[in-house]
Design a protein around this motif. Structure first.
Motif, PDB file in Angstrom:
ATOM      1  N   GLY A 187      16.209 -22.803 -55.441  1.00 22.93           N
ATOM      2  CA  GLY A 187      16.441 -22.602 -54.208  1.00 22.93           C
ATOM      3  C   GLY A 187      15.503 -21.357 -53.457  1.00 22.93           C
ATOM      4  O   GLY A 187      15.836 -21.382 -52.352  1.00 22.93           O
ATOM      5  N   MET A 188      15.401 -20.230 -54.110  1.00 27.03           N
ATOM      6  CA  MET A 188      14.770 -19.279 -53.039  1.00 27.03           C
ATOM      7  C   MET A 188      13.630 -19.100 -52.804  1.00 27.03           C
ATOM      8  O   MET A 188      12.975 -19.107 -52.238  1.00 27.03           O
ATOM      9  N   GLN A 189      13.067 -20.081 -54.066  1.00 29.10           N
ATOM     10  CA  GLN A 189      11.237 -20.563 -53.404  1.00 29.10           C
ATOM     11  C   GLN A 189      10.932 -21.018 -52.290  1.00 29.10           C
ATOM     12  O   GLN A 189      10.336 -21.501 -51.649  1.00 29.10           O
ATOM     13  N   ARG A 190      11.946 -22.441 -51.904  1.00 25.92           N
ATOM     14  CA  ARG A 190      11.606 -22.918 -51.341  1.00 25.92           C
ATOM     15  C   ARG A 190      12.081 -22.226 -49.693  1.00 25.92           C
ATOM     16  O   ARG A 190      11.990 -23.001 -48.146  1.00 25.92           O
ATOM     17  N   VAL A 191      13.006 -21.055 -49.495  1.00 28.52           N
ATOM     18  CA  VAL A 191      12.868 -20.700 -48.591  1.00 28.52           C
ATOM     19  C   VAL A 191      11.795 -19.890 -47.990  1.00 28.52           C
ATOM     20  O   VAL A 191      11.256 -19.830 -46.745  1.00 28.52           O
ATOM     21  N   CYS A 192      10.537 -19.693 -48.622  1.00 25.47           N
ATOM     22  CA  CYS A 192       9.534 -19.214 -48.451  1.00 25.47           C
ATOM     23  C   CYS A 192       8.354 -20.286 -47.908  1.00 25.47           C
ATOM     24  O   CYS A 192       7.672 -20.303 -47.646  1.00 25.47           O
ATOM     25  N   ASP A 193       9.075 -21.884 -48.132  1.00 29.44           N
ATOM     26  CA  ASP A 193       7.739 -22.912 -48.536  1.00 29.44           C
ATOM     27  C   ASP A 193       7.862 -23.483 -46.577  1.00 29.44           C
ATOM     28  O   ASP A 193       9.070 -23.893 -46.110  1.00 29.44           O
ATOM     29  N   GLY A 209       4.246 -12.105 -51.675  1.00 30.10           N
ATOM     30  CA  GLY A 209       4.339 -13.528 -51.354  1.00 30.10           C
ATOM     31  C   GLY A 209       4.515 -14.618 -50.594  1.00 30.10           C
ATOM     32  O   GLY A 209       4.123 -15.435 -49.677  1.00 30.10           O
ATOM     33  N   CYS A 210       5.841 -13.713 -49.908  1.00 28.56           N
ATOM     34  CA  CYS A 210       6.691 -15.110 -49.346  1.00 28.56           C
ATOM     35  C   CYS A 210       6.220 -15.075 -47.943  1.00 28.56           C
ATOM     36  O   CYS A 210       5.837 -16.461 -47.099  1.00 28.56           O
ATOM     37  N   GLN A 211       5.951 -14.223 -47.105  1.00 28.78           N
ATOM     38  CA  GLN A 211       5.500 -14.221 -46.074  1.00 28.78           C
ATOM     39  C   GLN A 211       4.254 -14.815 -45.848  1.00 28.78           C
ATOM     40  O   GLN A 211       4.214 -15.688 -44.999  1.00 28.78           O
ATOM     41  N   ASP A 212       3.074 -14.687 -46.576  1.00 20.49           N
ATOM     42  CA  ASP A 212       2.417 -15.350 -46.709  1.00 20.49           C
ATOM     43  C   ASP A 212       1.887 -16.870 -46.864  1.00 20.49           C
ATOM     44  O   ASP A 212       1.383 -17.949 -46.335  1.00 20.49           O
ATOM     45  N   TRP A 213       3.308 -17.098 -47.877  1.00 23.02           N
ATOM     46  CA  TRP A 213       3.241 -18.818 -47.862  1.00 23.02           C
ATOM     47  C   TRP A 213       3.542 -19.372 -46.827  1.00 23.02           C
ATOM     48  O   TRP A 213       3.265 -20.539 -45.967  1.00 23.02           O
ATOM     49  N   ARG A 214       5.064 -18.786 -46.441  1.00 22.40           N
ATOM     50  CA  ARG A 214       5.625 -19.440 -45.197  1.00 22.40           C
ATOM     51  C   ARG A 214       5.222 -19.840 -43.729  1.00 22.40           C
ATOM     52  O   ARG A 214       4.924 -20.346 -42.763  1.00 22.40           O
ATOM     53  N   SER A 215       4.091 -18.474 -44.033  1.00 24.09           N
ATOM     54  CA  SER A 215       3.265 -18.273 -42.319  1.00 24.09           C
ATOM     55  C   SER A 215       2.118 -19.110 -41.956  1.00 24.09           C
ATOM     56  O   SER A 215       1.226 -19.549 -41.916  1.00 24.09           O
ATOM     57  N   ALA A 216       1.289 -19.286 -43.660  1.00 27.66           N
ATOM     58  CA  ALA A 216       0.667 -20.690 -43.583  1.00 27.66           C
ATOM     59  C   ALA A 216       0.649 -21.825 -43.289  1.00 27.66           C
ATOM     60  O   ALA A 216       1.538 -22.270 -43.112  1.00 27.66           O
ATOM     61  N   ASP A 217      -0.506 -22.337 -42.508  1.00 29.46           N
ATOM     62  CA  ASP A 217      -0.864 -23.225 -41.448  1.00 29.46           C
ATOM     63  C   ASP A 217      -1.667 -24.489 -42.146  1.00 29.46           C
ATOM     64  O   ASP A 217      -2.831 -23.800 -43.032  1.00 29.46           O
ATOM     65  N   GLU A 218      -0.822 -25.131 -42.488  1.00 30.26           N
ATOM     66  CA  GLU A 218      -1.673 -26.180 -42.933  1.00 30.26           C
ATOM     67  C   GLU A 218      -3.221 -27.063 -42.701  1.00 30.26           C
ATOM     68  O   GLU A 218      -3.674 -27.084 -43.549  1.00 30.26           O
ATOM     69  N   ALA A 232       1.534 -18.014 -56.224  1.00 32.27           N
ATOM     70  CA  ALA A 232       2.616 -16.720 -56.019  1.00 32.27           C
ATOM     71  C   ALA A 232       3.970 -16.279 -55.707  1.00 32.27           C
ATOM     72  O   ALA A 232       4.659 -15.603 -56.440  1.00 32.27           O
ATOM     73  N   VAL A 233       4.344 -17.104 -54.549  1.00 30.23           N
ATOM     74  CA  VAL A 233       6.033 -16.845 -54.665  1.00 30.23           C
ATOM     75  C   VAL A 233       6.940 -17.706 -56.283  1.00 30.23           C
ATOM     76  O   VAL A 233       7.692 -16.705 -56.387  1.00 30.23           O
ATOM     77  N   GLU A 234       5.996 -18.418 -56.736  1.00 25.86           N
ATOM     78  CA  GLU A 234       6.874 -18.815 -58.232  1.00 25.86           C
ATOM     79  C   GLU A 234       6.717 -17.561 -59.382  1.00 25.86           C
ATOM     80  O   GLU A 234       7.057 -18.241 -59.837  1.00 25.86           O
ATOM     81  N   GLU A 235       5.770 -17.151 -58.621  1.00 23.31           N
ATOM     82  CA  GLU A 235       5.297 -15.560 -59.837  1.00 23.31           C
ATOM     83  C   GLU A 235       5.993 -14.901 -59.441  1.00 23.31           C
ATOM     84  O   GLU A 235       6.808 -14.139 -60.344  1.00 23.31           O
ATOM     85  N   SER A 236       6.430 -14.869 -58.074  1.00 23.44           N
ATOM     86  CA  SER A 236       7.132 -13.353 -57.913  1.00 23.44           C
ATOM     87  C   SER A 236       8.498 -13.518 -57.790  1.00 23.44           C
ATOM     88  O   SER A 236       9.946 -12.441 -57.886  1.00 23.44           O
ATOM     89  N   ILE A 237       9.321 -15.429 -57.673  1.00 18.08           N
ATOM     90  CA  ILE A 237      10.653 -15.918 -58.215  1.00 18.08           C
ATOM     91  C   ILE A 237      10.727 -16.727 -59.106  1.00 18.08           C
ATOM     92  O   ILE A 237       9.887 -17.777 -58.954  1.00 18.08           O
ATOM     93  N   LYS A 238      11.136 -16.166 -60.552  1.00 15.40           N
ATOM     94  CA  LYS A 238      10.614 -16.974 -61.869  1.00 15.40           C
ATOM     95  C   LYS A 238      12.400 -16.892 -62.733  1.00 15.40           C
ATOM     96  O   LYS A 238      12.695 -15.987 -63.051  1.00 15.40           O
TER      97      LYS A 238
END
Length: 623
Positions: A187-193, A209-218, A232-238
């Motif tokens: 649930g928390m990882q999805r916030v950064c997706d 890692g949350c800001q980097d992933w959330r801000s990434a432009d596909e 990186a986010v999955e490692e930070s919230i696990k």
């Protein structure tokens, strides 16, 4: 940290409906608002008795004091640690309304929502009506603002202050499936997706890692790079065990436990979401949580209906059927309360005099302070507001009591500073206050005696909103009467106004803003709104002394943090980086047969505290 909050800073709302919407949408910067009416049904107010702002003090011209000296003076400790002590979690907030003496076993309760919600996915949007009923966040808050156990039974912090470990209590989704730490992690990882594209992702940007992933432009990041960001986010919230969750942040942050009381920490089942990513929350069969209630019916634009979750671990909720009825009109909603269709109703402030004069309704009124502040935004980079004396003159020319009586129907409290009474860090050492003689003297000192040669200034507002116009007219008239200056109310399109604000257009010299908190920490006010070149701060405000104070405070907790935030709050008001004028009122009608709620002066969400942190505690007695 600010890019994804920008969307929340572009909304314009008339005062008549703000009571409901400000409670529904937390931590939003609303610009060009005429009347603040915080009430509604979604996150409310701060507690705190009404206090008269302290007299304005003489301006301080020496701003070169060493920050270290200020910190030492504030805390009594010249050696500020980089690590804060963790405050022991308070016991869970009781939610056993069904077990209270006199509680009706088949009680129903109905309250209003002013509009339906765009999404009830905890990772997507910020509408707080639904989440507290359905889910258990990691942590909770007591009425006196202590961080408390909820899904987490205990919290451990690493020596460097950057790794939180939570032991979770045994809970179940409302269909009987056990909740695991993995559900909380997902649930928390999805916030950064970035695919989920949540509007509150920035609140998690302290997580590694949350800001980097959330801000990434596909469109510009390869799939391999995107996978690395996700990992990186999955490692930070696990989940490090079935009942143990670990969260890593990038720096010590004394306020972070408050963040973990928010709905973005709600547990989410991967199987339910991935089967229908955009619609899982619309179906009561798949919108499952571990909170005190479960959804039994959802009719878009009409109502949400709930009943107790039989697996809730913290007591028997006191309401057997809870209904959130969508009623857009405040007049219709008040009538529904009078006829018994609603049991709880949050007023708009325009209805406040009507209720006070009604002998039937007045005894039902609960009036608390809202965790909100209104102010005038300034362009401090260019003349004339680059002058401290000019800014302080304008701050001293504002009759805040008169504004509340004439514009806000008598509801609210004068604000002389950003922080509101009741939040740790609030201070009375320096408050902006109405003092017309001082205002005139300061303007003369700045070279504009009696307003002579002062340039005409436009006060911009949302031209489509009559209440915003009323607000602008009041302040322009005040400044004319006291200072003799020409402030011109200027209505423009809300989209254009938002663009001017976002770009810090130098033409935007004066406009109104209001903030309603995400969580009751001064970091969510001082640091976020005015620290470190914040996009929300007045143009030209990026003060090193202020930044040092809030940066130090952000690393600490408890009294040490509060002392530094108080210094920063006083300094912000004294430097007149904004012209503060009102803390909103939280106005709620509650039927006398509704029990089990808190109205403590220190609770920092007003009456709506009960809907967020103790919905299962409320119950109904015979009537």
């Amino acid at each position: 940290m600010n890019s994804h909050r920008d969307g929340r800073a572009k909304s314009f709302v008339g005062g008549e409906i703000m009571n409901e919407q400000m409670r529904q949408r937390r931590g939003r910067l609303w610009m060009i608002v005429a009347v603040l009416t915080i009430g509604g049904m979604l996150l409310a107010a701060c507690g705190g008795s009404k206090t008269t702002p302290a007299p304005a003090q003489s301006p301080t011209t020496d701003t070169k004091d060493a920050t270290a000296a200020a910190i030492a003076s504030a805390t009594g400790n010249p050696n500020i640690p980089t690590l804060h002590d963790v405050v022991e979690l308070a016991p869970p907030v009781p939610q056993d309304g069904g077990s209270q003496p006199g509680a009706l076993p088949n009680a129903t309760l109905t309250y209003q929502m002013s509009s339906d919600i765009p999404s009830a996915d905890p990772a997507v949007d910020s509408w707080g009506n639904i989440y507290p009923l359905v889910f258990m966040p990691l942590l909770s808050l007591t009425p006196d603002n202590r961080v408390a156990q909820y899904a987490a039974e205990n919290m451990q912090l690493s020596d460097d202050g950057m790794t939180y470990t939570f032991k979770l209590r045994k809970t179940f989704f409302s269909d009987g499936v056990a909740v695991t730490a993995g559900d909380y992690a997902f649930g928390m990882q999805r916030v950064c997706d970035p695919v989920v594209a949540g509007s509150y992702s920035n609140v998690f940007f302290d997580i590694v890692g949350c800001q980097d992933w959330r801000s990434a432009d596909e469109s510009s990041v390869s799939q391999d790079q995107m996978n690395e960001l996700r990992q990186a986010v999955e490692e930070s919230i696990k989940a490090i065990a079935e009942d143990t969750l670990q969260i890593k942040i990038s720096h010590p942050a004394g306020y972070f436990p408050y963040v973990l009381t928010l709905w973005m920490t709600d547990p989410v089942r991967r199987d339910l979401v991935e089967n229908d990513p955009g619609g899982w929350w619309k179906n009561p069969d798949t919108y499952l949580g571990n909170g005190p209630f479960r959804v039994t019916k959802y009719t878009p634009n009409q109502e949400w209906v709930f009943e107790p979750n039989p697996h809730f671990p913290l007591g028997k909720p006191g309401i057997s059927k809870l209904t959130l009825k969508i009623i857009p009109s405040s007049a219709t909603a008040l009538l529904a309360y009078q006829t018994g269709e609603l049991d709880i109703y949050a007023l708009s402030t325009s209805q406040y005099p009507q209720v006070l004069s009604n002998p039937v309704l007045k005894p039902d009124l609960i009036e608390l302070l809202s965790p909100s502040t209104m102010w005038l935004y300034l362009n401090m980079e260019d003349p004339p507001f680059d002058s401290l004396e000019v800014r302080q003159a304008f701050a001293s020319a504002m009759n805040r009591e008169l504004y509340i009586q004439q514009v806000n129907s008598g509801a609210g409290q004068p604000a002389g500073t950003l922080l509101y009474p009741g939040i740790p860090g609030y201070q009375t050492e320096y408050q902006q206050a109405y003092d017309p003689d001082r205002a005139k003297a300061l303007l003369a000192e700045a070279g504009y005696p009696g307003g002579k040669d002062f340039p005409a200034i436009k006060l911009y507002f949302d031209g489509s909103d009559d209440l915003s116009k009323k607000d602008a007219l009041f302040w322009s008239d005040q400044f004319k009467q006291v200072l003799g200056v020409n402030i011109v109310p200027s209505g423009i399109d809300s989209v254009e106004l938002s663009k001017m604000f976002d770009e810090k257009d130098p033409e935007l010299q004066l406009t109104t803003s209001v903030w309603w908190q995400d969580y009751p920490s001064a970091q969510n006010w001082l640091s976020l709104l005015f620290g470190n070149d914040s996009p929300f701060a007045s143009r030209g405000w990026n003060d090193p002394k202020f930044n040092d104070l809030v940066n130090q405070a952000d690393r600490l907790s408890g009294d040490e943090a509060a002392a530094l935030y108080a210094k920063a709050d006083a300094y912000l008001a004294e430097m007149a980086a904004a012209l503060f004028y009102m803390h909103g009122a939280d106005l709620t009608l509650v039927k006398p047969y509704v029990r089990g709620y808190s109205t403590g002066a220190s609770q920092t969400y007003g009456f709506y505290y009960n809907m967020v942190f103790g919905p299962g505690a409320m119950y109904v007695v015979e009537h």
